[in-house]
Design a protein around this motif. Structure first.
Motif, short mmCIF file in Angstrom:
data_model
loop_
_atom_site.label_atom_id
_atom_site.label_comp_id
_atom_site.label_asym_id
_atom_site.label_seq_id
_atom_site.Cartn_x
_atom_site.Cartn_y
_atom_site.Cartn_z
N PHE A 64 9.22 2.42 32.52
CA PHE A 64 10.00 3.54 31.99
C PHE A 64 9.64 3.80 30.53
CE2 PHE A 64 13.06 2.24 35.42
CZ PHE A 64 12.95 3.41 36.16
N LEU A 65 9.38 2.74 29.77
CA LEU A 65 8.98 2.91 28.37
C LEU A 65 7.64 3.66 28.30
CD1 LEU A 65 9.34 2.40 25.36
CD2 LEU A 65 8.35 0.11 25.69
N SER A 66 6.74 3.38 29.24
CA SER A 66 5.46 4.10 29.28
C SER A 66 5.69 5.58 29.56
CB SER A 66 4.56 3.51 30.37
OG SER A 66 4.23 2.17 30.06
N MET A 67 6.62 5.88 30.48
CA MET A 67 6.96 7.29 30.74
C MET A 67 7.47 7.96 29.48
SD MET A 67 9.01 7.27 34.35
CE MET A 67 8.43 6.37 35.77
N ILE A 116 14.34 10.77 31.39
CA ILE A 116 13.76 9.43 31.27
C ILE A 116 14.76 8.47 30.64
CG2 ILE A 116 11.94 8.07 30.17
CD1 ILE A 116 10.16 10.62 30.42
N LEU A 117 15.49 8.92 29.63
CA LEU A 117 16.52 8.07 29.01
C LEU A 117 17.61 7.73 30.02
CD1 LEU A 117 16.83 9.77 25.50
CD2 LEU A 117 15.83 7.53 26.02
N LEU A 118 17.95 8.66 30.91
CA LEU A 118 18.91 8.37 31.98
C LEU A 118 18.35 7.31 32.93
CD1 LEU A 118 21.44 8.82 33.66
CD2 LEU A 118 20.32 10.81 34.70
N ALA A 119 17.08 7.44 33.31
CA ALA A 119 16.46 6.44 34.19
C ALA A 119 16.44 5.07 33.53
CB ALA A 119 15.04 6.88 34.55
N MET A 120 16.20 5.04 32.23
CA MET A 120 16.18 3.77 31.50
C MET A 120 17.58 3.16 31.43
SD MET A 120 13.52 4.81 28.44
CE MET A 120 13.10 3.17 27.85
N SER A 121 18.62 3.99 31.38
CA SER A 121 19.98 3.46 31.39
C SER A 121 20.30 2.85 32.76
CB SER A 121 20.99 4.55 31.03
OG SER A 121 21.15 5.47 32.08
N PHE A 122 19.77 3.45 33.83
CA PHE A 122 19.94 2.88 35.17
C PHE A 122 19.22 1.54 35.26
CE2 PHE A 122 18.38 2.46 39.60
CZ PHE A 122 19.61 2.33 40.23
N ASP A 123 18.04 1.46 34.66
CA ASP A 123 17.30 0.20 34.61
C ASP A 123 18.13 -0.90 33.94
OD1 ASP A 123 14.64 -1.49 34.36
OD2 ASP A 123 15.45 -1.33 32.32
N GLY A 147 10.21 9.07 38.37
CA GLY A 147 9.41 9.82 37.40
C GLY A 147 9.03 11.19 37.92
N LEU A 148 8.63 11.27 39.20
CA LEU A 148 8.27 12.56 39.79
C LEU A 148 9.48 13.48 39.91
CD1 LEU A 148 5.78 11.40 42.59
CD2 LEU A 148 5.22 12.54 40.42
N CYS A 149 10.65 12.91 40.21
CA CYS A 149 11.88 13.72 40.29
C CYS A 149 12.24 14.30 38.92
CB CYS A 149 13.03 12.87 40.82
SG CYS A 149 12.94 12.55 42.59
N ILE A 150 12.08 13.50 37.87
CA ILE A 150 12.37 13.98 36.51
C ILE A 150 11.42 15.12 36.15
CG2 ILE A 150 12.28 13.34 34.06
CD1 ILE A 150 13.14 10.48 34.98
N LEU A 151 10.14 14.94 36.48
CA LEU A 151 9.14 15.98 36.20
C LEU A 151 9.45 17.25 36.99
CD1 LEU A 151 6.43 17.00 35.07
CD2 LEU A 151 5.29 15.83 36.97
N GLY A 210 23.88 17.83 29.60
CA GLY A 210 25.27 17.53 29.92
C GLY A 210 25.41 16.44 30.96
N ILE A 211 24.76 16.62 32.12
CA ILE A 211 24.87 15.65 33.21
C ILE A 211 24.19 14.33 32.84
CG2 ILE A 211 24.16 15.18 35.59
CD1 ILE A 211 24.63 18.10 36.22
N ASP A 212 23.00 14.41 32.23
CA ASP A 212 22.28 13.18 31.86
C ASP A 212 23.09 12.33 30.89
OD1 ASP A 212 20.25 14.05 33.47
OD2 ASP A 212 18.88 14.58 31.84
N SER A 213 23.64 12.96 29.85
CA SER A 213 24.41 12.21 28.86
C SER A 213 25.68 11.62 29.48
CB SER A 213 24.77 13.09 27.66
OG SER A 213 25.53 14.22 28.07
N ALA A 214 26.30 12.35 30.41
CA ALA A 214 27.51 11.84 31.08
C ALA A 214 27.19 10.59 31.90
CB ALA A 214 28.11 12.92 31.97
N PHE A 215 26.07 10.61 32.62
CA PHE A 215 25.69 9.44 33.42
C PHE A 215 25.22 8.27 32.55
CE2 PHE A 215 25.54 12.33 37.12
CZ PHE A 215 26.24 11.55 38.03
N ILE A 216 24.60 8.58 31.40
CA ILE A 216 24.24 7.50 30.47
C ILE A 216 25.50 6.80 29.95
CG2 ILE A 216 23.26 7.02 28.18
CD1 ILE A 216 21.18 9.21 28.76
N LEU A 217 26.51 7.60 29.59
CA LEU A 217 27.78 7.02 29.14
C LEU A 217 28.44 6.21 30.26
CD1 LEU A 217 29.29 10.00 27.09
CD2 LEU A 217 28.50 7.80 26.18
#
Length: 314
Positions: A64-67, A116-123, A147-151, A210-217
């Motif tokens: 994820f850091l590479s992404m 990507i930041l949301l994916a990293m929070s899931f990690d 990664g493909l879904c984010i793209l 909006g949605i990404d930040s909510a899921f990160i929180l």
């Protein structure tokens, strides 16, 4: 242009302003931007090189850091041509279609960073809340699919933007307020009905930031609950420390976005230079800070850097 409307297909080149009120100091501004680009490009390329070369870094967290590093390079290279042309070569004109292409890529990479930041929070959530299944949950195939879904999400949601702008008539001149092309800037030089652009723009912002930040929180609320359930204070601190790099990266990305939104909404009388500088912070600071944050806060990255330096010295 006067008061006559022009179709975007016949639109003359856009004029990039740079930094309002600092025309006499553009040499210093150019130097600052060149330093930011160098730090960002060298830092992110170094992270990518380390992750590829070091077997110890072939883990989901570093994938994820590479992404993130690839995306930050995309942000830098999207703005680099017009920024250097404006400040280093004093060439301020960019074709309207080229401006639309740059706008698309800048916003796409920005929205991808949020994903990507949301994916990293899931990690981090899986690593702390379900460590025994970490490797089973975050397989290489699932990481690639994420990664493909984010793209795909960023590309599909941003794809209509250039066409929504291109359909508009323009009659307020073609002078933009930055050294690169942004959707809000182009809306200011349009004289047609921009309600569709504004409504769709708001929809995309809510769908991404909006949605990404909510899921990160939410991820960090669950992480905090799991950490507080750990009996040992030393283990609690160790678990939280594994999240610090990601928390810093999230703050480096979202704080400038929130600041830009607050200034735009509540301080509309702010000098133009304030809006421009905050937009520059939002685009230039995260790609520069992310490699530094992960180099300082992540033990494995530090070890990889020291290993490379020791090879050069020997």
């Amino acid at each position: 242009m006067g008061g006559q409307a022009h179709n975007s297909a016949a639109m003359p080149p856009c004029v990039l302003t740079g930094v309002p009120g600092m025309q006499t100091g553009h040499a210093w501004v150019a130097l600052i931007f060149c330093i930011l680009y160098l730090i960002s490009i060298i830092g992110n390329l170094s992270i990518l090189s380390l992750v590829v070369r070091e077997p110890a870094l072939h883990q989901p967290m570093y994938c994820f850091l590479s992404m993130l590093s690839v995306n930050d390079l995309g942000v830098s290279f999207s703005t680099l041509p017009t920024v250097l042309a404006t400040f280093c070569f004093h060439y301020r004109h960019v074709g309207f279609d080229a401006c639309l292409v740059q706008m698309f890529f800048i916003h796409t990479f920005s929205f991808m960073e949020s994903g990507i930041l949301l994916a990293m929070s899931f990690d981090r959530f899986v690593a702390i809340c379900d460590p025994l299944r970490y490797a089973a949950v975050l397989t290489n195939g699932r990481i690639l699919a994420m990664g493909l879904c984010i793209l795909a999400k960023s590309f599909i949601t941003l794809f209509p933007f250039p066409f929504l702008v291109k359909r508009l008539p323009f009659c307020k001149g073609n002078v933009l307020h930055h050294s690169y092309c942004l959707h809000p800037d182009l809306m200011k030089v349009a004289c047609g009905d921009i309600r569709v652009n504004n409504i769709y723009g708001l929809f995309v912002v809510i769908l991404t930031y909006g949605i990404d930040s909510a899921f990160i929180l939410l991820s960090y609320a669950l992480i905090l609950r799991a950490v507080l359930a750990i009996a040992s204070q030393e283990q609690r601190l160790k678990a939280l420390n594994t999240c610090m790099s990601h928390i810093c990266a999230v703050l480096a990305f979202y704080v400038p976005i929130i600041a830009v939104s607050m200034i735009h909404r509540f301080w509309k009388s702010a000098p133009p230079v304030v809006h421009v500088m905050m937009s520059n912070v939002y685009l230039f600071v995260p790609p520069m800070l992310n490699p530094i944050i992960y180099s300082v806060k992540t033990k494995e990255i530090r070890r990889g850097i020291l290993k490379v330096f020791s090879k050069f010295q020997s």
